[in-house]
Design a protein around this motif. Structure first.
Motif, PDB file in Angstrom:
ATOM      1  N   ILE A 110       0.862  -1.186   0.000  1.00 48.57           N
ATOM      2  CA  ILE A 110       0.000   0.000   0.000  1.00 48.57           C
ATOM      3  C   ILE A 110       0.894   1.231   0.000  1.00 48.57           C
ATOM      4  CG2 ILE A 110      -1.716   1.340   1.280  1.00 48.57           C
ATOM      5  CD1 ILE A 110      -2.908  -1.200   0.172  1.00 48.57           C
ATOM      6  N   LEU A 111       0.608   2.167  -0.897  1.00 47.82           N
ATOM      7  CA  LEU A 111       1.311   3.442  -0.928  1.00 47.82           C
ATOM      8  C   LEU A 111       0.345   4.542  -0.521  1.00 47.82           C
ATOM      9  CD1 LEU A 111       3.148   3.073  -4.364  1.00 47.82           C
ATOM     10  CD2 LEU A 111       4.001   2.448  -2.091  1.00 47.82           C
ATOM     11  N   LEU A 112       0.841   5.515   0.237  1.00 46.09           N
ATOM     12  CA  LEU A 112      -0.003   6.633   0.660  1.00 46.09           C
ATOM     13  C   LEU A 112       0.785   7.923   0.516  1.00 46.09           C
ATOM     14  CD1 LEU A 112      -2.797   7.374   1.876  1.00 46.09           C
ATOM     15  CD2 LEU A 112      -1.697   7.356   4.113  1.00 46.09           C
ATOM     16  N   GLU A 113       0.211   8.858  -0.225  1.00 44.33           N
ATOM     17  CA  GLU A 113       0.831  10.162  -0.438  1.00 44.33           C
ATOM     18  C   GLU A 113      -0.235  11.230  -0.260  1.00 44.33           C
ATOM     19  OE1 GLU A 113       3.320  12.623  -3.893  1.00 44.33           O
ATOM     20  OE2 GLU A 113       2.458  10.647  -4.325  1.00 44.33           O
ATOM     21  N   VAL A 114       0.122  12.320   0.396  1.00 45.42           N
ATOM     22  CA  VAL A 114      -0.815  13.422   0.622  1.00 45.42           C
ATOM     23  C   VAL A 114      -0.346  14.637  -0.159  1.00 45.42           C
ATOM     24  CG1 VAL A 114      -1.923  14.915   2.335  1.00 45.42           C
ATOM     25  CG2 VAL A 114      -1.375  12.538   2.916  1.00 45.42           C
ATOM     26  N   ARG A 115      -1.246  15.154  -1.019  1.00 45.48           N
ATOM     27  CA  ARG A 115      -0.957  16.354  -1.800  1.00 45.48           C
ATOM     28  C   ARG A 115      -2.206  17.236  -1.814  1.00 45.48           C
ATOM     29  NH1 ARG A 115       0.504  12.306  -5.560  1.00 45.48           N
ATOM     30  NH2 ARG A 115      -1.116  12.979  -6.998  1.00 45.48           N
ATOM     31  N   GLU A 116      -2.037  18.499  -1.481  1.00 46.43           N
ATOM     32  CA  GLU A 116      -3.154  19.457  -1.518  1.00 46.43           C
ATOM     33  C   GLU A 116      -4.342  18.971  -0.697  1.00 46.43           C
ATOM     34  OE1 GLU A 116      -2.738  22.360  -2.880  1.00 46.43           O
ATOM     35  OE2 GLU A 116      -0.779  21.865  -3.749  1.00 46.43           O
ATOM     36  N   ALA A 117      -4.060  18.404   0.483  1.00 49.77           N
ATOM     37  CA  ALA A 117      -5.075  17.891   1.413  1.00 49.77           C
ATOM     38  C   ALA A 117      -5.819  16.674   0.868  1.00 49.77           C
ATOM     39  CB  ALA A 117      -6.065  18.987   1.815  1.00 49.77           C
ATOM     40  N   VAL A 118      -5.297  16.068  -0.194  1.00 46.14           N
ATOM     41  CA  VAL A 118      -5.878  14.843  -0.762  1.00 46.14           C
ATOM     42  C   VAL A 118      -4.932  13.684  -0.485  1.00 46.14           C
ATOM     43  CG1 VAL A 118      -6.666  13.671  -2.853  1.00 46.14           C
ATOM     44  CG2 VAL A 118      -7.049  16.144  -2.579  1.00 46.14           C
ATOM     45  N   ALA A 119      -5.436  12.627   0.142  1.00 43.62           N
ATOM     46  CA  ALA A 119      -4.652  11.417   0.367  1.00 43.62           C
ATOM     47  C   ALA A 119      -4.842  10.481  -0.815  1.00 43.62           C
ATOM     48  CB  ALA A 119      -5.089  10.733   1.663  1.00 43.62           C
ATOM     49  N   TRP A 120      -3.739  10.151  -1.481  1.00 42.50           N
ATOM     50  CA  TRP A 120      -3.759   9.222  -2.612  1.00 42.50           C
ATOM     51  C   TRP A 120      -3.284   7.865  -2.115  1.00 42.50           C
ATOM     52  CZ3 TRP A 120      -5.283  10.434  -7.653  1.00 42.50           C
ATOM     53  CH2 TRP A 120      -5.596  11.784  -7.868  1.00 42.50           C
ATOM     54  N   LEU A 121      -4.200   6.915  -2.028  1.00 38.84           N
ATOM     55  CA  LEU A 121      -3.894   5.568  -1.541  1.00 38.84           C
ATOM     56  C   LEU A 121      -3.854   4.633  -2.751  1.00 38.84           C
ATOM     57  CD1 LEU A 121      -5.462   3.848   1.574  1.00 38.84           C
ATOM     58  CD2 LEU A 121      -5.037   2.588  -0.540  1.00 38.84           C
ATOM     59  N   THR A 122      -2.700   4.012  -2.962  1.00 40.20           N
ATOM     60  CA  THR A 122      -2.520   3.142  -4.120  1.00 40.20           C
ATOM     61  C   THR A 122      -2.328   1.706  -3.685  1.00 40.20           C
ATOM     62  OG1 THR A 122      -1.471   4.957  -5.347  1.00 40.20           O
ATOM     63  CG2 THR A 122      -1.152   2.734  -6.194  1.00 40.20           C
ATOM     64  N   LEU A 123      -3.165   0.812  -4.190  1.00 41.69           N
ATOM     65  CA  LEU A 123      -2.987  -0.625  -3.994  1.00 41.69           C
ATOM     66  C   LEU A 123      -1.789  -1.027  -4.842  1.00 41.69           C
ATOM     67  CD1 LEU A 123      -6.763  -1.600  -4.443  1.00 41.69           C
ATOM     68  CD2 LEU A 123      -5.581  -0.937  -2.334  1.00 41.69           C
ATOM     69  N   ASN A 124      -0.781  -1.645  -4.221  1.00 41.13           N
ATOM     70  CA  ASN A 124       0.528  -1.740  -4.872  1.00 41.13           C
ATOM     71  C   ASN A 124       1.053  -3.174  -4.960  1.00 41.13           C
ATOM     72  OD1 ASN A 124       2.875  -0.558  -6.065  1.00 41.13           O
ATOM     73  ND2 ASN A 124       3.954  -0.795  -4.109  1.00 41.13           N
TER      74      ASN A 124
END
Length: 272
Positions: free
Chosen positions: A12-26
């Motif tokens: 699982i990858l998690l990145e936060v940009r501009e108050a948006v959490a991008w969660l990627t199944l990896n």
């Protein structure tokens, strides 16, 4: 193929940009199919999302998949049954992993967007449908593949499918296990929008960042009201609207929205 080892990197990858959490199944080599470890890492990622929501640093969650698929459901090699061996308790897997995952996404007090970039099958399809908004690439597809294994649709599938597309189509999807294109899914009302492949992430990014700048307290109350509307009678739902509207009226977002309207400027919402 055995479950990914820690040396092969996070599932699982998690990145936060501009108050948006991008969660990627990896787990792209397995079309991001679920394993026990992946569920554990997903729970930890959602802990971070909830903490960020409480701090005000995360206001929208986007879920997508790495590589050419969104999620192919459960990785069957993770719980393969050898001849003569005792059968696994699949209900235990539901109780520990899939049930709390769906309920958690539904209860998150922020918008949850699925960006379906490829095949979404089995639990992967129903994970996407558990989100509040579903965008899909034109090449993506949805498959309720459970019947091919002698199983029932899980991850909330038996609940959400009839509500989204009606009983006849829910039966067809569940019993036949046929692939449904993203374009057809949009026509049926199964998802919010089908877009060209190259437009998927830019479209989702624009919507997510717009929502992140909006009155997220009100969004959370709207989400709460809509999700229980199917089981409430009219009087109960009207009472709920009254109570939630009272809460919205006491929020900082409402006061800011009114003030911005009167001052003819863009509001600066804080999600409170």
């Amino acid at each position: 193929m055995a479950e990914t080892t820690a040396a092969e990197g996070p599932t699982i990858l998690l990145e936060v940009r501009e108050a948006v959490a991008w969660l990627t199944l990896n787990r792209p080599e397995r079309l991001n199919s679920f394993t026990t470890r992946m569920h554990e890492e997903l729970r930890a990622a959602l802990d971070r999302v909830e903490a960020g929501r409480a701090e005000g640093t995360i206001r929208v969650l986007v879920i997508t998949g790495a590589g050419r698929g969104f999620c192919a459901g459960q990785d069957l090699s993770d719980r393969a049954v050898a001849p003569g061996a005792q059968a696994p308790d699949l209900g235990e897997s539901i109780e520990k992993n899939y049930k709390p995952l769906v309920l958690r996404l539904r209860r998150l007090e922020l918008p949850v967007i699925a960006a379906v970039n490829g095949v979404a099958a089995g639990a992967g399809a129903n994970l996407a449908l558990a989100c509040d908004l579903v965008f899909a690439a034109r090449s993506a597809s949805f498959i309720e593949s459970f019947a091919k294994l002698g199983l029932i649709p899980d991850t909330g599938g038996t609940w959400v499918l009839p509500r989204l597309v009606g009983l006849a189509r829910a039966m067809g999807l569940s019993l036949l296990g046929e692939k449904l294109s993203a374009e057809e899914a949009e026509r049926w009302g199964l998802i919010w929008k089908c877009v060209e492949d190259e437009a998927l992430l830019p479209t989702v990014r624009e919507v997510a960042e717009r929502l992140a700048q909006g009155p997220t307290f009100g969004y959370a109350m709207t989400k709460k009201a809509l999700l229980v509307s199917g089981t409430n009678d009219l009087a109960t739902q009207l009472d709920l609207e009254r109570d939630l509207m009272s809460a919205c009226g006491r929020s900082e977002d409402y006061r800011e929205g009114v003030q911005a309207f009167l001052e003819k400027r863009q509001p600066r919402f804080r999600g409170r």
